[in-house]
Write an enzyme that holds these catalytic residues in place. Sequence first.
Site, PDB file in Angstrom:
ATOM      1  N   ASP A   1       0.832  -1.207   0.000  1.00 37.86           N
ATOM      2  CA  ASP A   1       0.000   0.000   0.000  1.00 37.86           C
ATOM      3  C   ASP A   1       0.867   1.258   0.000  1.00 37.86           C
ATOM      4  OD1 ASP A   1      -2.123  -1.790   0.253  1.00 37.86           O
ATOM      5  OD2 ASP A   1      -2.038  -1.695   2.443  1.00 37.86           O
ATOM      6  N   ALA A   2       1.946   1.220   0.778  1.00 37.50           N
ATOM      7  CA  ALA A   2       2.861   2.363   0.790  1.00 37.50           C
ATOM      8  C   ALA A   2       3.521   2.540  -0.575  1.00 37.50           C
ATOM      9  CB  ALA A   2       3.915   2.180   1.880  1.00 37.50           C
TER      10      ALA A   2
END
Length: 310
Positions: free
Chosen positions: A252-253
């Site tokens: 996600d990052a």
Amino acid sequence: MITTVTLNAAIDKTYYVGRFDAGKVNRVPKVLATPGGKGINVARVLRQLGAEVKATGFVGGKNGEFIAERLEQQGVPNDFVQVEGESRLCLNIIDADGASTELLEPGPEIPEDALQKMKVKIRELARESSLVVMSGSLPAGVPDGYYAELIREVKAEGRRVLLDTSKTPLLRGIEAVPYLIKPNEDEVKALLDPDADAEEDLCRQVLSLHNRGIAFVVVTLGARGAIAGVEGRLYRIHTPKLQAVNTVGCGDAFVAGMAYALERGFEPEAALRQAAAAGSANALTPEAGNVRPEDVERLLAEIRTERIEA
């Protein structure tokens, strides 16, 4: 502004235990609870990187109230569609060796009227946004092709879509030709060829997806970096070895770093380095979907990209 979409929002609770013994009573000395779901993780990292962001998706019940209120406290404005039932709770149990055990609830069932409300909201938010990020699994009641429907709503407003999901929702989402997809190694194998093992096989898969009109195809390889297809070219992204604290949320990052870079007009290799630095920085924090900007800046200097031949 960047809009993130989390159709199956959650409260992520992380239990830190010295030792996890299945079938026995386990005392938990440390607990962290934060709004979760892949798109929410993306939104939080974008905010930490300094981007203007708004989170949307479905939330329900007291858990939904917690998600919205805590996001506001974290500096992430949000505009969710409310549904009946409770937003899900996801548990991550991490022992002293760093082993992670996840327990993921299914979440509430989404009715047809809420699906229609979300399509209207997505169209409205797309008009205010430079791009839209759609991430995560689909809750009960949401058809497999729903991401494709949302992608078409966003593209009708002339905006780009970054899609990060898996299995049939990814396969159906690809039909609407998002600007970027980011399956991990297991997800792309399940999608195209379960027997693919060598990186050469993954490169062929990346190009196969890229040739369908998707501008950015990125396959993340965990600690080994990533392979990307951009503008007809293949890149191998190498990341440094890290003493990881928590690897949940690194993908996600990575997506957040990519969205940040694309909004600012980074060239492809610079965008890939920014994404890889953000993904790596997430591994250095105890909570999923969190980075320290100073870690991202430091890691940028250690990320290496190379052009590879198909």
